[in-house]
Write a protein that holds these residues in place. Sequence first.
Motif, short mmCIF file in Angstrom:
data_model
loop_
_atom_site.label_atom_id
_atom_site.label_comp_id
_atom_site.label_asym_id
_atom_site.label_seq_id
_atom_site.Cartn_x
_atom_site.Cartn_y
_atom_site.Cartn_z
N VAL A 190 86.42 7.84 41.60
CA VAL A 190 85.39 7.66 42.63
C VAL A 190 86.03 7.29 43.97
O VAL A 190 85.65 7.81 45.03
N GLN A 191 87.03 6.41 43.94
CA GLN A 191 87.71 6.02 45.18
C GLN A 191 88.35 7.23 45.86
O GLN A 191 88.24 7.42 47.07
N HIS A 192 89.03 8.05 45.06
CA HIS A 192 89.70 9.21 45.63
C HIS A 192 88.69 10.24 46.13
O HIS A 192 88.90 10.87 47.17
N ALA A 193 87.61 10.41 45.37
CA ALA A 193 86.59 11.38 45.78
C ALA A 193 85.93 10.98 47.10
O ALA A 193 85.50 11.84 47.88
N GLY A 244 84.03 14.24 47.16
CA GLY A 244 82.92 13.75 46.34
C GLY A 244 81.59 14.36 46.71
O GLY A 244 80.61 14.22 45.97
N ALA A 245 81.52 15.06 47.83
CA ALA A 245 80.29 15.72 48.23
C ALA A 245 80.07 17.02 47.46
O ALA A 245 78.96 17.55 47.45
N PHE A 246 81.13 17.52 46.82
CA PHE A 246 81.02 18.78 46.10
C PHE A 246 80.47 18.53 44.69
O PHE A 246 80.87 17.58 44.01
N GLN A 247 79.58 19.41 44.27
CA GLN A 247 78.86 19.18 43.02
C GLN A 247 79.79 19.07 41.82
O GLN A 247 79.57 18.22 40.93
N ALA A 248 80.84 19.88 41.74
CA ALA A 248 81.73 19.84 40.59
C ALA A 248 82.40 18.47 40.45
O ALA A 248 82.53 17.94 39.33
N VAL A 249 82.81 17.90 41.57
CA VAL A 249 83.45 16.58 41.53
C VAL A 249 82.41 15.51 41.20
O VAL A 249 82.69 14.57 40.44
N LYS A 250 81.21 15.64 41.76
CA LYS A 250 80.15 14.69 41.43
C LYS A 250 79.90 14.65 39.92
O LYS A 250 79.75 13.59 39.32
N HIS A 251 79.84 15.83 39.32
CA HIS A 251 79.56 15.89 37.88
C HIS A 251 80.67 15.25 37.07
O HIS A 251 80.40 14.54 36.09
#
Length: 309
Positions: free
Chosen positions: A197-200, A211-218
Amino acid sequence: MRFQLTSEQGALRGAMRGALRRTAGAGSWGPVAPRGGAADGHSPAPLGGAAEPGASPPRLDRELWRTLGELGFFSLRLPEADGGAGLGLAEAVLVFEEAGRALVPGPLVATHLAAGEVPGAAEGEVVVAAADGRLVEWLQEADVVRPGAEGAVPMKSVDPLTPLHRVPAPARTDPVAVLLTAAEQLGTAGRACELAVQHARAREQFGQPIGAFQAVKHLCAQMLVRVEVARAAVYAAAVTAERADIAAARLLADEAAVRGARDCLQVHGGMGFTWECEVHLLLKRAWVRSERGGGGTESEELLAADLMA
């Protein structure tokens, strides 16, 4: 039944986290540097291979071990009359969770279980090794080796901070050892989720945090779900101390730690594989712990037998 931590338990967890952070900051060990890694500077072969002749194993930090003894890490469950804190399994799970979060090296479970039986173990003056399934961790650094480790031969470990030996016959698995291992895995899983989460949030690509991209969010959301499910199972098993509950907690914690660290690597990209980043160490330690006590197969069989009964 409520599983919320009491104020005393919350204070204990916070105090242990702060103490481990200060110890790491003092330079005796830390989660980023290759603490006692392979002699040639490269990561070793995966778990299961024979050790290379002449390879230098990592050395255990005795100062760290004494600090853990002073903190009461090993004597936590001993009666107050014997110099312990007189606490229970639930509190032990909390401190082992913090140890897993901080990647504390050494045979923590074996020494904790030996406190009260082996003189000096509770104070951190003695390092104890024991066979867990077919593996023995930190055998060469141990002052006392429990029965069952006879004939152990060195092997290469995927984790450069956990030297391993393999015993010819599997040793009996202690349910408390399984639960404390699950607690360590839970701590590692929680740390992997935090790092992802910190890196995203900090890493930007195409003008916005990844972290705004859906794949990373998931990925991050799935990591959090696995952590919280495992946490509920581990804490509940610490209250009931039932073998079936411990087996379920172990399986969920293993999955949360291994899959969480792998997903965290994906979020970090190539950076996660470098020594400047601790993510690959989280994954390697989780892999090694998942092989303790015969791996998840023993827990699966125990759960199956319990369901059939």
